[in-house]
Write a protein that holds these residues in place. Structure first.
Motif, PDB file in Angstrom:
ATOM      1  N   ARG A 149       0.819  -1.208   0.000  1.00 49.47           N
ATOM      2  CA  ARG A 149       0.000   0.000   0.000  1.00 49.47           C
ATOM      3  C   ARG A 149       0.858   1.265   0.000  1.00 49.47           C
ATOM      4  O   ARG A 149       0.611   2.207  -0.749  1.00 49.47           O
ATOM      5  N   GLN A 150       1.902   1.269   0.856  1.00 45.51           N
ATOM      6  CA  GLN A 150       2.710   2.464   1.006  1.00 45.51           C
ATOM      7  C   GLN A 150       3.433   2.854  -0.292  1.00 45.51           C
ATOM      8  O   GLN A 150       3.415   4.009  -0.703  1.00 45.51           O
ATOM      9  N   SER A 151       4.038   1.865  -0.957  1.00 46.21           N
ATOM     10  CA  SER A 151       4.725   2.188  -2.226  1.00 46.21           C
ATOM     11  C   SER A 151       3.730   2.642  -3.280  1.00 46.21           C
ATOM     12  O   SER A 151       4.014   3.565  -4.058  1.00 46.21           O
ATOM     13  N   LEU A 190       0.887   4.179  -2.783  1.00 42.29           N
ATOM     14  CA  LEU A 190       0.455   5.544  -2.460  1.00 42.29           C
ATOM     15  C   LEU A 190       1.529   6.570  -2.814  1.00 42.29           C
ATOM     16  O   LEU A 190       1.226   7.655  -3.310  1.00 42.29           O
ATOM     17  N   GLU A 191       2.781   6.214  -2.569  1.00 43.08           N
ATOM     18  CA  GLU A 191       3.863   7.143  -2.922  1.00 43.08           C
ATOM     19  C   GLU A 191       3.906   7.401  -4.423  1.00 43.08           C
ATOM     20  O   GLU A 191       4.135   8.524  -4.870  1.00 43.08           O
ATOM     21  N   ILE A 192       3.687   6.345  -5.203  1.00 44.90           N
ATOM     22  CA  ILE A 192       3.710   6.501  -6.664  1.00 44.90           C
ATOM     23  C   ILE A 192       2.549   7.378  -7.131  1.00 44.90           C
ATOM     24  O   ILE A 192       2.730   8.303  -7.929  1.00 44.90           O
ATOM     25  N   LYS A 202       0.744   9.524  -5.468  1.00 45.63           N
ATOM     26  CA  LYS A 202       0.768  10.884  -4.909  1.00 45.63           C
ATOM     27  C   LYS A 202       1.451  11.868  -5.865  1.00 45.63           C
ATOM     28  O   LYS A 202       1.040  13.013  -6.009  1.00 45.63           O
ATOM     29  N   LYS A 203       2.484  11.393  -6.542  1.00 38.30           N
ATOM     30  CA  LYS A 203       3.236  12.241  -7.480  1.00 38.30           C
ATOM     31  C   LYS A 203       2.402  12.638  -8.699  1.00 38.30           C
ATOM     32  O   LYS A 203       2.726  13.592  -9.405  1.00 38.30           O
ATOM     33  N   TYR A 263      -5.146   7.667 -11.466  1.00 36.31           N
ATOM     34  CA  TYR A 263      -3.727   7.878 -11.796  1.00 36.31           C
ATOM     35  C   TYR A 263      -3.531   8.890 -12.935  1.00 36.31           C
ATOM     36  O   TYR A 263      -2.633   9.733 -12.875  1.00 36.31           O
ATOM     37  N   GLN A 322      -3.073  17.522  -3.812  1.00 29.99           N
ATOM     38  CA  GLN A 322      -3.371  17.062  -2.456  1.00 29.99           C
ATOM     39  C   GLN A 322      -4.828  16.616  -2.296  1.00 29.99           C
ATOM     40  O   GLN A 322      -5.099  15.572  -1.703  1.00 29.99           O
ATOM     41  N   TYR A 335      -5.444  13.366  -3.996  1.00 25.07           N
ATOM     42  CA  TYR A 335      -4.785  12.296  -3.245  1.00 25.07           C
ATOM     43  C   TYR A 335      -5.639  11.887  -2.042  1.00 25.07           C
ATOM     44  O   TYR A 335      -5.837  10.698  -1.775  1.00 25.07           O
TER      45      TYR A 335
END
Ligand code: DGI
Ligand code: FE
Ligand code: FE
Length: 190
Positions: free
Chosen positions: A3-5, A7-9, A11-12, A52, A16, A19
């Motif tokens: 999930r974390q990776s 979300l990081e991808i 987010k870019k 995305y 805000q 997101y």
């Protein structure tokens, strides 16, 4: 991918507020997946990446649709529709997600279609009912989402089509076909 990776991808690619919308959609989608016993990992990935391509340049999306095997009829409809199909393609190419069920959840999240899979229905509905949304008729869709997913899709599609028709906008054929499909499928359900 965790999930974390993911979300990081994503987010870019987003601002805000988009997101934060994505996080809310993912939370609702995961609860629906649990409720209906659908693969939570796939639902989570489809929800995280559903918007995305939301902020890709229209000209870039137009070019992608023109030169890929995406349906050309998209070009005759509102550019707002393009980010689902284009998003599915870019998530595969740029993020490396190959799972067709996840990619289809992204692809169909705006228009809907006939014979949607559980993952597709969950992403479509979570996007529509996330807590910050405020459309007329939303209370009933929110209620049905936990009782009958098909009925909830039908009500959401009814609202979307009424909204678009009221503004004299075009309605993408798959949205109309989805409305007819869920209408027939849920006749008598209340
Ligand atoms: O990307 P989001 O804002 O989270 O939500 P979305 O992917 O459902 O995009 C919805 C927008 O698409 C909304 O402004 C209505 C617009 N739209 C334009 N033509 C159609 C359409 N939506 C559907 N379902 N069908 C259309 O033909
Ligand atoms: Fe979207
Ligand atoms: Fe969305």
């Amino acid at each position: 991918m965790n999930r974390q990776s993911a979300l990081e991808i994503v987010k870019k690619q987003l601002n805000q507020s988009r997101y934060e919308h994505t996080i809310r959609v993912t939370d609702v989608a995961l609860k629906l997946a649990e409720h209906y016993q659908v693969d939570q990992k796939k639902v989570e990935m489809a929800a995280i990446f559903h918007d995305y391509a939301k902020y890709r340049d229209k000209s870039e999306m137009q070019r992608i649709i023109t030169y890929s095997n995406l349906p050309k009829d998209l070009l005759g409809y509102h550019p707002e529709l393009w980010h689902g199909p284009v998003g599915a393609m870019l998530v595969r190419q740029e993020v490396g997600i190959e799972d067709a069920e996840v990619l289809n959840g992204i692809y169909w999240h705006t228009t809907g279609k006939v014979h949607m899979s559980m993952i597709e229905k969950i992403v479509f509905l979570a996007d529509y009912i996330e807590p910050e949304r405020d459309f007329p008729g939303l209370d009933e869709v929110r209620k049905q989402a936990w009782q009958n997913l098909d009925k909830a899709c039908f009500l959401a599609l009814q609202n979307i089509i009424s909204f678009l028709a009221g503004r004299q906008q075009l309605i993408y054929p798959d949205t109309v076909h989805a409305y007819n499909y869920f209408n027939t499928k849920t006749r008598g359900v209340d």
